[in-house]
Structure formats: structure tokens, C-alpha cells
Design a protein around this motif. Structure first.
Motif, mmCIF file in Angstrom:
data_model
loop_
_atom_site.group_PDB
_atom_site.id
_atom_site.type_symbol
_atom_site.label_atom_id
_atom_site.label_comp_id
_atom_site.label_asym_id
_atom_site.label_seq_id
_atom_site.Cartn_x
_atom_site.Cartn_y
_atom_site.Cartn_z
ATOM 1 N N THR A 197 0.827 -1.210 0.000
ATOM 2 C CA THR A 197 0.000 0.000 0.000
ATOM 3 C C THR A 197 0.856 1.251 0.000
ATOM 4 N N SER A 253 0.927 4.360 -2.412
ATOM 5 C CA SER A 253 0.672 5.721 -1.918
ATOM 6 C C SER A 253 1.853 6.654 -2.151
ATOM 7 N N SER A 275 -8.936 3.266 -0.649
ATOM 8 C CA SER A 275 -7.727 4.019 -0.989
ATOM 9 C C SER A 275 -7.121 3.560 -2.305
ATOM 10 N N ASN A 276 -7.051 2.249 -2.476
ATOM 11 C CA ASN A 276 -6.355 1.721 -3.644
ATOM 12 C C ASN A 276 -7.184 1.768 -4.918
ATOM 13 N N ALA A 321 -9.056 4.756 -5.389
ATOM 14 C CA ALA A 321 -9.064 6.195 -5.665
ATOM 15 C C ALA A 321 -7.780 6.668 -6.336
ATOM 16 N N LYS A 322 -6.646 6.131 -5.915
ATOM 17 C CA LYS A 322 -5.362 6.648 -6.419
ATOM 18 C C LYS A 322 -5.193 6.508 -7.933
ATOM 19 N N ILE A 340 -8.697 12.538 -3.801
ATOM 20 C CA ILE A 340 -7.692 12.584 -2.738
ATOM 21 C C ILE A 340 -8.357 12.421 -1.373
ATOM 22 N N ASP A 379 -9.243 8.807 -0.938
ATOM 23 C CA ASP A 379 -8.026 8.068 -0.595
ATOM 24 C C ASP A 379 -7.697 8.223 0.885
ATOM 25 N N ARG A 380 -7.718 9.457 1.377
ATOM 26 C CA ARG A 380 -7.395 9.708 2.784
ATOM 27 C C ARG A 380 -8.486 9.183 3.718
ATOM 28 N N LYS A 394 -7.593 5.715 4.384
ATOM 29 C CA LYS A 394 -6.499 5.649 5.355
ATOM 30 C C LYS A 394 -7.018 5.859 6.770
ATOM 31 N N THR A 418 -0.115 2.931 -9.926
ATOM 32 C CA THR A 418 -0.375 2.628 -8.508
ATOM 33 C C THR A 418 -1.390 1.502 -8.348
ATOM 34 N N GLY A 465 -1.350 -1.555 -5.295
ATOM 35 C CA GLY A 465 -2.580 -1.418 -4.522
ATOM 36 C C GLY A 465 -3.416 -2.680 -4.565
#
Length: 282
Positions: free
Chosen positions: A32, A36, A97-98, A100-101, A117, A120-121, A124, A184, A188
Motif C-alpha cells: 500500500t 501511496s 484508498s487503492n 481512488a489513487k 484525494i 483516498d485519505r 487511510k 499505482t 494497490g
């Protein structure tokens, strides 16, 4: 809950306390963070240089993203305490998260980038507290500091590999930042697969009457040492310059996009090498 047995014989001091779940969560964090940290050193450059985001707005985006992650840790921590299983929360956070990136490779306006973003956060923030709780449950108390140090080392090793991959992608794609975001998807996806297949959690007894509201007595129960630490950490966060602006400054001084991930790579290598031995001291 009794921690699971160690992967190796107790006589093997180097791996003592590194249980199956500790190892699996370390590998998940490795992949991850590769994903990231591939985008961390170039995200601000993408926002400002490609999407033409005003610098002030770019700073707000960076701050809002980190704030969202921090605030959600409080909520997810409470949910983790009340849930009989923590794996679903952890899995949800990593999946969000994985996903969205890599989608950032497709955006053409900064408001859409802001949304991705934040998503993604959000992932997290959701996964952090239940993951740490499961990590603590899965490690013998005598080796808990070492287990967290190992996890941090794997996490930061991924954070070192990520910028190095970014450097390679930029070199091969003629500085195509969108290609970095697209790639990514690979690490991910690997992190989610490892988590789904290999993390095994013993079901806990659910809280019979979960409380959903905080009160002053609960805050007092955390103790003076906790609040002192929180106060010092807050002061540090307020005075600490965002890495995003350091990346912008590096690119401006070196006049080279590739210099940014290389500088970040060096920082993270030092961090990774020191994490486990310093964690063991705790």
C-alpha cells in the motif's frame, strides 16, 4: 485475547514476536505504501503544473486530505472497539484508498482531484485504528514495540520503493505524471489480495451495549500523559511544513521533476532502517 503463536521458534531472536498477522499486515502496508508514496512526491506538482490549481487551493487540498484522515481515526477506533471483527473495516479502508489513487490519472479538473484525494485519505483514516488494534492483539506483549517497529519498517520500506518506481516511470514516460497514478493500481491490488487471503482474525466478543457518544469522563480516563502527548503532537503538526511544499521547492531548485522522488527516496530509506531497532527499544 491471547496473541497467536510466532512464525518462528522463540530461539530465533531476530523474528521473535513477528506473528503471522504482524507479518501479513506488514506486507499489506508494504504494497500500500508503495502505491501511496508513488504519488506523494508528485501529487502537488500534478495539481499545480498539470491541473493548474492555484497554489493556495493546492495547499488547502493537502491539508484537508490529512485532516480527514486524522479525524476519521477517532471514529474508526471507536468502531473497532465495538466490532466483533476488525478485518472488514481494515479491508474497506484499503480497498477505498487503492481504488481512488489510480483514478487520478483520468481527472482533468482540480475539484475532481480533490474528491479522489479525500476518498483516498478517508480509506487511510478508516483502516488505521482497527489495523493498529489488530496488530496489538496479534503480538505478544513483550514484543509489542518490536512488532509495531517491524510494521513501520515495512510501511516505510514501501514508502522508499514507491518514489524509486516513480523516478523510473517518469524517466521512461517522458515525465508523464498520469502514468505514475495509473501504475499505482498494481501494488494497490496486491495489498488488497494479500489482506483478503492471508489475514486471519479470531472473532472477539462484541460489546453488548455499545456507547456511541463521547463524554467528559471518557476524555478524563485517557489520562494526563495522553493529553500531554496530543498537545505536543498538535503543536508539532502546526509548526511542521507540509512535505508538499518541500517537493515544490525541490523541483524549483533542481529544475528537474525526477529529482523530487529521488530526494524523497533517500529520506524514507533512512526512516525504514531505523524503525525496527528503535521500536524494539520501547
Amino acid at each position: 485475547m491471547e496473541p497467536e503463536s510466532s512464525l518462528t521458534s522463540p530461539r530465533t531472536a531476530a523474528l521473535a514476536g513477528i506473528t503471522r498477522n504482524v507479518f501479513v499486515l506488514g506486507v499489506v502496508s508494504l504494497f500500500t505504501d508503495i502505491s501511496s508514496e508513488m504519488i506523494v512526491p508528485v501529487r502537488i506538482l500534478f495539481l499545480v503544473g498539470v491541473l493548474q490549481t492555484p497554489l493556495v487551493v493546492a495547499g488547502i487540498i493537502e491539508g484537508a486530505a490529512e485532516s480527514a484522515a486524522s479525524l476519521l481515526k477517532i471514529v474508526s477506533g471507536r468502531l473497532a472497539d465495538e466490532a466483533s471483527e476488525r478485518k472488514p473495516l481494515i479491508l474497506f479502508g484499503y480497498v477505498v484508498s487503492n481504488l481512488a489513487k489510480p483514478l487520478l490519472a483520468l481527472v482533468s479538473t482540480w475539484p475532481v482531484a480533490l474528491g479522489l484525494i479525500l476518498i483516498d485519505r478517508t480509506g487511510k483514516g478508516v483502516r488505521g485504528s482497527p489495523r493498529d488494534a489488530l496488530l496489538a492483539d496479534s503480538s505478544p506483549s513483550a514484543y509489542r514495540g518490536k512488532a509495531f517497529g517491524f510494521h513501520r519498517a515495512m510501511d516505510t520500506l514501501g514508502a522508499a520503493i514507491g518514489p524509486l518506481l516513480t523516478f523510473g516511470i517518469l524517466a521512461l514516460s517522458q515525465n508523464d505524471l498520469r502514468a505514475v497514478f495509473a501504475w499505482t493500481l498494481v501494488p494497490g491490488a496486491l495489498s488488497v489480495i494479500v489482506l483478503w487471503l492471508f489475514l486471519h482474525e479470531r472473532q472477539r466478543t462484541a460489546v453488548a451495549t455499545p456507547r456511541t457518544r463521547w463524554n467528559w469522563r471518557e476524555a478524563q480516563a485517557l489520562g494526563a500523559r495522553f493529553w500531554l502527548f496530543a498537545f505536543v503532537a498538535t503543536l508539532f503538526a502546526l509548526g511542521n511544513s507540509s512535505d508538499a511544499f518541500i517537493f515544490l521547492r525541490t523541483e524549483g531548485l533542481e529544475h528537474s521533476l525526477e529529482a523530487v522522488p529521488l530526494a524523497y527516496f533517500g529520506f524514507n530509506v533512512v526512516y525504514a532502517l531505523l524503525s525496527t531497532p528503535l521500536g524494539a527499544l520501547s
